[in-house]
Design an enzyme around this catalytic site. Structure first.
Site: not given
Lengths: 294, 294
Positions: A163, A231
């Protein structure tokens, strides 16, 4: 390089990697602003996306849509593994990926390897819906470098999830071939790893290189995309690799009813979405097919 | 209500429908800024998304990602119809949807019903990759109100595509039940219509109402989503309705090879994406399943 800034009532995310395009969120209240040994950290309450974590000027997650990302990066590999027990999460100090991994009864231990203690502390305080799972007795927190950690733990994990922030500065090593090889070594023989796979609208050459590197190391490599509004491009990619040549990464191993998905508190992921997320829009498929499994 | 603005070198898109969230594009050069009888029109060259068309402060399309939208809103219905011949496009004065419809050899006529001549003129000048198809001999341009047009043409079309702006001001009527009924009347007995279906992150109650209205009119109703970076949330929804109770909207009727898709200049759509786009992320499915076909 990020030139993001707090501009009046708005946080404006700007970076040279997606120059000329910007997502902005309106600020209700700044909750934390400071510098750790590794990065600038900003936490604010937005007017419409809940609490937002920003590292080095880049939005990492918002309360409102974080599950789109955490669920995909966790359940794509976990629901592709026949019996995930030992899980390693590299980065992800916010706890979101760990929270998703703990949803599997078979998972007996999750190691979180986060380089920045300050991120963990700040998330425990301001993002408890993600970080409170770090108190679970199955979780071990290791504050340190993920690259060193995987080197020191050969053959140990069923699933490794990276991540990572974008490959700028300290995170760059998490996008290198040597690291992919070390991750393979840290996996058991049928292990699966999943990495944050960037955004096809801005990073296609990088994504292609990542996939090519992994194809030379893992017998099975696949790439999925999903929607995350905060995002850039509203899109996030996921790179999935298995050490097992027979692994069918694009087909989930467990089916869940809607009632089960509600009980698991899923926002985005479902076994149907698992399959559909590997069906790539044509420009992506055309660009990546030479480095993907058929 | 839009409060978008040119702010230094950036165009910042802000609207009360997605308050607190904003997509911004950097301006290289403003090509046109003016007012028609119906709306404010802005055309600029962006630094990274090509030429951008903005109506009443809302991004309508950019050269770089417009095909994600035009292809989906056109090919979802056209590739669900066994023999599309007469097509009506309401709105869409930029010509993008017409361009896609003309890719079908079976299509013998496309009527573009756009209320604002100025949009057509500006797009012919600054967005020829979309608008130049309007010179095709199969195309008839009708400058006028789409609501009146469909009322006056019962039983005439195989496919109707509503390429409408958001339901604010003059476009509001394009999101009303009466208009859906008029569209059904303007379709042949096996006709299909497709509408811009808004964004699930910001418009779920509206989407639910639209689907419910259409369920009471059409025997088949389906909802798909796709990724468009310059629409809010990076997402666009598509509502598909058929008058034919046996229509299988989620399964395309024609398969195309990659070579054919390249020849058709496809950016986003493929028969595989057609199927996958109807697989909805869990929060959408959970919210909409009562108003969707099973």
């Amino acid at each position: 390089m990020s030139t993001s800034r707090v501009d009046g009532q708005w946080f404006r995310e700007e970076d040279s990697s997606w120059a000329g395009y910007s997502v902005s969120l309106k600020i209700e209240e700044i909750l934390f602003q400071g510098k750790s040994d590794f990065q600038d950290i900003l936490v604010f309450k937005s007017t419409s996306f809940g609490v937002v974590l920003v590292l080095n000027g880049i939005i990492q997650c918002t309360e409102r849509d974080e599950r789109t990302y955490q669920e995909m990066i966790a359940h794509l590999p976990l629901n592709s593994h026949p019996n995930p027990q030992k899980v390693l999460v590299i980065g992800g100090g916010d706890g979101g990926v760990v929270r998703e991994a703990l949803k599997y009864k078979s998972v007996s231990s999750v190691v979180l390897c986060e380089i920045d203690q300050k991120v963990i502390d700040v998330c425990r305080k301001f993002l408890p819906s993600m970080a409170s799972c770090l108190d679970d007795e199955r979780v071990t927190i290791h504050v340190g470098d993920g690259i060193a950690y995987v080197k020191d733990h050969p053959g140990e994990f069923d699933v490794i999830i990276t991540d990572a922030p974008d490959p700028i500065g300290m995170a760059e090593g998490l996008y290198q071939k040597a690291f992919y090889q070390d991750m393979k070594n840290a996996l058991k023989s049928d292990g699966i790893m999943c990495c944050q796979g960037e955004t096809t609208w801005f990073d296609l050459p990088l994504i292609k290189r990542m996939l090519k590197d992994c194809r030379s190391i893992f017998p099975r490599v696949a790439y999925a995309v999903g929607n995350t509004p905060t995002y850039v491009g509203g899109q996030m990619g996921y790179m999935l690799c298995s050490s097992d040549p027979k692994a069918k990464l694009v087909q989930p191993l467990r089916q869940y009813s809607d009632a089960e998905l509600i009980k698991m508190n899923m926002q985005y992921y479902s076994p149907e979405i698992h399959v559909a997320s590997f069906v790539l829009p044509f420009f992506i498929k055309k660009n990546l097919q030479e480095v993907l499994d058929t």
